[in-house]
Design a protein around this motif. Sequence first.
Motif, PDB file in Angstrom:
ATOM      1  N   ASP A 252       0.683  -1.088  -0.093  1.00 29.56           N
ATOM      2  CA  ASP A 252       0.045   0.032  -0.061  1.00 29.56           C
ATOM      3  C   ASP A 252       0.816   1.250  -0.188  1.00 29.56           C
ATOM      4  O   ASP A 252       0.529   2.351  -0.820  1.00 29.56           O
ATOM      5  CB  ASP A 252      -1.232   0.003   1.251  1.00 29.56           C
ATOM      6  N   SER A 253       1.766   1.340   0.612  1.00 29.49           N
ATOM      7  CA  SER A 253       2.926   2.261   0.684  1.00 29.49           C
ATOM      8  C   SER A 253       4.405   1.846   0.816  1.00 29.49           C
ATOM      9  O   SER A 253       4.809   1.149   1.579  1.00 29.49           O
ATOM     10  CB  SER A 253       2.463   3.233   2.233  1.00 29.49           C
ATOM     11  N   TRP A 254       5.105   2.483  -0.067  1.00 26.25           N
ATOM     12  CA  TRP A 254       6.469   1.943  -0.102  1.00 26.25           C
ATOM     13  C   TRP A 254       7.395   3.127  -0.572  1.00 26.25           C
ATOM     14  O   TRP A 254       7.159   4.172  -0.929  1.00 26.25           O
ATOM     15  CB  TRP A 254       6.614   0.863  -1.161  1.00 26.25           C
ATOM     16  N   SER A 255       8.795   2.689  -0.488  1.00 35.02           N
ATOM     17  CA  SER A 255       9.723   3.544  -0.927  1.00 35.02           C
ATOM     18  C   SER A 255      10.816   2.561  -1.847  1.00 35.02           C
ATOM     19  O   SER A 255      11.060   1.690  -1.398  1.00 35.02           O
ATOM     20  CB  SER A 255      10.404   4.428   0.214  1.00 35.02           C
ATOM     21  N   VAL A 256      11.487   3.254  -2.745  1.00 32.86           N
ATOM     22  CA  VAL A 256      12.237   2.546  -3.660  1.00 32.86           C
ATOM     23  C   VAL A 256      13.588   3.611  -3.855  1.00 32.86           C
ATOM     24  O   VAL A 256      13.489   4.807  -3.729  1.00 32.86           O
ATOM     25  CB  VAL A 256      11.816   1.987  -5.207  1.00 32.86           C
ATOM     26  N   ILE A 257      14.707   2.861  -3.365  1.00 37.70           N
ATOM     27  CA  ILE A 257      15.806   3.635  -3.409  1.00 37.70           C
ATOM     28  C   ILE A 257      16.873   3.132  -4.210  1.00 37.70           C
ATOM     29  O   ILE A 257      17.002   1.747  -4.176  1.00 37.70           O
ATOM     30  CB  ILE A 257      16.425   3.774  -2.035  1.00 37.70           C
ATOM     31  N   LEU A 258      17.467   3.967  -5.134  1.00 42.54           N
ATOM     32  CA  LEU A 258      18.483   3.232  -6.033  1.00 42.54           C
ATOM     33  C   LEU A 258      19.830   3.986  -5.400  1.00 42.54           C
ATOM     34  O   LEU A 258      19.838   5.228  -5.346  1.00 42.54           O
ATOM     35  CB  LEU A 258      18.290   3.781  -7.474  1.00 42.54           C
ATOM     36  N   VAL A 259      20.952   3.025  -5.473  1.00 44.42           N
ATOM     37  CA  VAL A 259      22.184   3.532  -4.905  1.00 44.42           C
ATOM     38  C   VAL A 259      23.239   3.133  -5.824  1.00 44.42           C
ATOM     39  O   VAL A 259      23.105   1.987  -6.263  1.00 44.42           O
ATOM     40  CB  VAL A 259      22.408   3.018  -3.378  1.00 44.42           C
ATOM     41  N   HIS A 260      24.461   3.921  -6.089  1.00 44.07           N
ATOM     42  CA  HIS A 260      25.650   3.493  -6.708  1.00 44.07           C
ATOM     43  C   HIS A 260      26.581   3.449  -5.570  1.00 44.07           C
ATOM     44  O   HIS A 260      26.784   4.499  -4.975  1.00 44.07           O
ATOM     45  CB  HIS A 260      26.023   4.564  -7.720  1.00 44.07           C
ATOM     46  N   GLU A 261      27.151   2.161  -5.159  1.00 38.27           N
ATOM     47  CA  GLU A 261      27.761   2.043  -4.023  1.00 38.27           C
ATOM     48  C   GLU A 261      28.988   1.015  -4.553  1.00 38.27           C
ATOM     49  O   GLU A 261      28.697   0.103  -5.420  1.00 38.27           O
ATOM     50  CB  GLU A 261      27.186   1.472  -3.025  1.00 38.27           C
ATOM     51  N   HIS A 262      30.041   0.814  -3.487  1.00 34.24           N
ATOM     52  CA  HIS A 262      30.865  -0.265  -3.461  1.00 34.24           C
ATOM     53  C   HIS A 262      30.086  -1.735  -3.678  1.00 34.24           C
ATOM     54  O   HIS A 262      29.317  -1.725  -2.622  1.00 34.24           O
ATOM     55  CB  HIS A 262      32.041  -0.159  -2.652  1.00 34.24           C
ATOM     56  N   THR A 263      30.668  -2.621  -4.035  1.00 37.68           N
ATOM     57  CA  THR A 263      30.336  -3.996  -3.777  1.00 37.68           C
ATOM     58  C   THR A 263      30.876  -4.681  -2.463  1.00 37.68           C
ATOM     59  O   THR A 263      31.771  -4.062  -1.915  1.00 37.68           O
ATOM     60  CB  THR A 263      30.963  -5.083  -4.990  1.00 37.68           C
ATOM     61  N   LEU A 264      30.228  -5.514  -1.885  1.00 36.63           N
ATOM     62  CA  LEU A 264      30.736  -6.250  -0.679  1.00 36.63           C
ATOM     63  C   LEU A 264      31.995  -6.526  -0.609  1.00 36.63           C
ATOM     64  O   LEU A 264      32.985  -6.377   0.148  1.00 36.63           O
ATOM     65  CB  LEU A 264      29.827  -7.107  -0.415  1.00 36.63           C
ATOM     66  N   ASP A 265      32.451  -7.224  -1.925  1.00 36.11           N
ATOM     67  CA  ASP A 265      34.074  -7.552  -1.963  1.00 36.11           C
ATOM     68  C   ASP A 265      34.814  -6.482  -1.859  1.00 36.11           C
ATOM     69  O   ASP A 265      35.982  -6.471  -1.382  1.00 36.11           O
ATOM     70  CB  ASP A 265      34.307  -8.660  -3.303  1.00 36.11           C
ATOM     71  N   ALA A 266      34.478  -5.371  -2.601  1.00 38.43           N
ATOM     72  CA  ALA A 266      35.310  -4.003  -2.466  1.00 38.43           C
ATOM     73  C   ALA A 266      35.455  -3.700  -0.941  1.00 38.43           C
ATOM     74  O   ALA A 266      36.481  -2.966  -0.615  1.00 38.43           O
ATOM     75  CB  ALA A 266      34.727  -3.108  -3.440  1.00 38.43           C
ATOM     76  N   LEU A 267      34.180  -3.947  -0.324  1.00 40.62           N
ATOM     77  CA  LEU A 267      34.440  -3.063   1.246  1.00 40.62           C
ATOM     78  C   LEU A 267      35.076  -4.119   1.858  1.00 40.62           C
ATOM     79  O   LEU A 267      36.133  -3.549   2.801  1.00 40.62           O
ATOM     80  CB  LEU A 267      32.905  -3.105   1.417  1.00 40.62           C
ATOM     81  N   ARG A 268      35.295  -5.165   1.732  1.00 37.44           N
ATOM     82  CA  ARG A 268      36.004  -6.299   2.444  1.00 37.44           C
ATOM     83  C   ARG A 268      37.325  -5.858   2.025  1.00 37.44           C
ATOM     84  O   ARG A 268      38.652  -6.184   2.913  1.00 37.44           O
ATOM     85  CB  ARG A 268      35.861  -7.821   1.984  1.00 37.44           C
ATOM     86  N   ASN A 269      37.891  -5.416   0.905  1.00 37.53           N
ATOM     87  CA  ASN A 269      39.102  -5.133   0.436  1.00 37.53           C
ATOM     88  C   ASN A 269      39.469  -3.719   0.724  1.00 37.53           C
ATOM     89  O   ASN A 269      40.733  -3.094   0.241  1.00 37.53           O
ATOM     90  CB  ASN A 269      39.401  -5.531  -0.854  1.00 37.53           C
ATOM     91  N   GLY A 270      38.632  -2.961   1.533  1.00 41.95           N
ATOM     92  CA  GLY A 270      39.273  -1.546   1.963  1.00 41.95           C
ATOM     93  C   GLY A 270      38.590  -0.505   1.374  1.00 41.95           C
ATOM     94  O   GLY A 270      39.174   0.718   1.295  1.00 41.95           O
ATOM     95  N   SER A 271      37.519  -0.672   0.544  1.00 46.01           N
ATOM     96  CA  SER A 271      37.200   0.559  -0.550  1.00 46.01           C
ATOM     97  C   SER A 271      36.225   1.446   0.471  1.00 46.01           C
ATOM     98  O   SER A 271      35.671   0.814   1.597  1.00 46.01           O
ATOM     99  CB  SER A 271      36.435   0.032  -1.547  1.00 46.01           C
ATOM    100  N   GLU A 272      35.969   2.689   0.291  1.00 44.80           N
ATOM    101  CA  GLU A 272      35.225   3.815   0.825  1.00 44.80           C
ATOM    102  C   GLU A 272      33.674   3.142   0.934  1.00 44.80           C
ATOM    103  O   GLU A 272      33.196   2.903   0.087  1.00 44.80           O
ATOM    104  CB  GLU A 272      35.290   4.946   0.366  1.00 44.80           C
TER     105      GLU A 272
END
Length: 314
Positions: A252-272
Amino acid sequence: HRLGSSTNKGLTVLGLMVYLCALLLVEPVSAIIVQLDQDFTTPVSTGEGGRTLLVEEYTATWCSVCSEVDPELETVADSHGSRIAIIALHPTDGDDAFEPAAAAHRIERMKTVNPSIASTPTFVVEGGTPRGGYEAWQDVQRDILNTELERQKVTPLSFEVQETDSGYKASVINTEPLTRNGTQLTFLVVQHGAEVPERGINVGGSTRDRVLLGTAECNLETGTLSASIGLLNATSNNTCSADFSIEFPKYDSWSVILVHEHTLDALRNGSEPMSYGAVEMAHRSRSVEQSSNASWVLIGLCAALSLVAIGRKK
């Protein structure tokens, strides 16, 4: 730069304070709130956005403080305009009544950056320092401002939503990624006023807001889907940046959010952890009506207070 006189210093301080007040009070065109009577038989677009910040809340139905905070956050979101998109992450812990798989996936990402997160409610702005407790919002607002000042460039993002026989389809219209290396486009689907299931522990009301129930991720390096959770379907043919779409249930009520972000693997390798940008479409009622006149009055007051402060320093 070194300033040559106290007058120049005063004008510089004044200019900075007026700028900060304007940044706090004037809404950039980065999100859209669609009223509940909106017809989605034809596509509804966000327009070009990207400057919205993602605020993630670690919460739970068994948390009494969370149930007190929850009704206030819609007003907080409206008062911040398109500057922020707030999502609520409910854990899979055997006690929470929701335990959505999409939230568990997102919490794994959150704990990759902040492994000590456990207490509720805890707010994290763009993967930054966790802010816990009922009175944390002052620190959260400071984080929002600091992140806006730090993130000078964003990826332009836009998508559209159209009703289907089974639910709603959200499709990327256009993105211009600042980088594709180690990054992804992420769709997040939250339900407003979600009914609390009759399981687990619930110490609050019968509904919760902004509950993350669906997510999909499309790797911009490979052009392929890397995750699709809690959705009717998700597709991407080649590039993600022009053909990525999801279908989600007819809430009935919702939000959709589109994000450009690092992948999980990139985060694990120290990405911002900070994203390259986000844009939100919210299909819900508005709790706070915006007033541009009121905003400019407040900016004027900020300027007046700045002059008083400068006068006292002379």
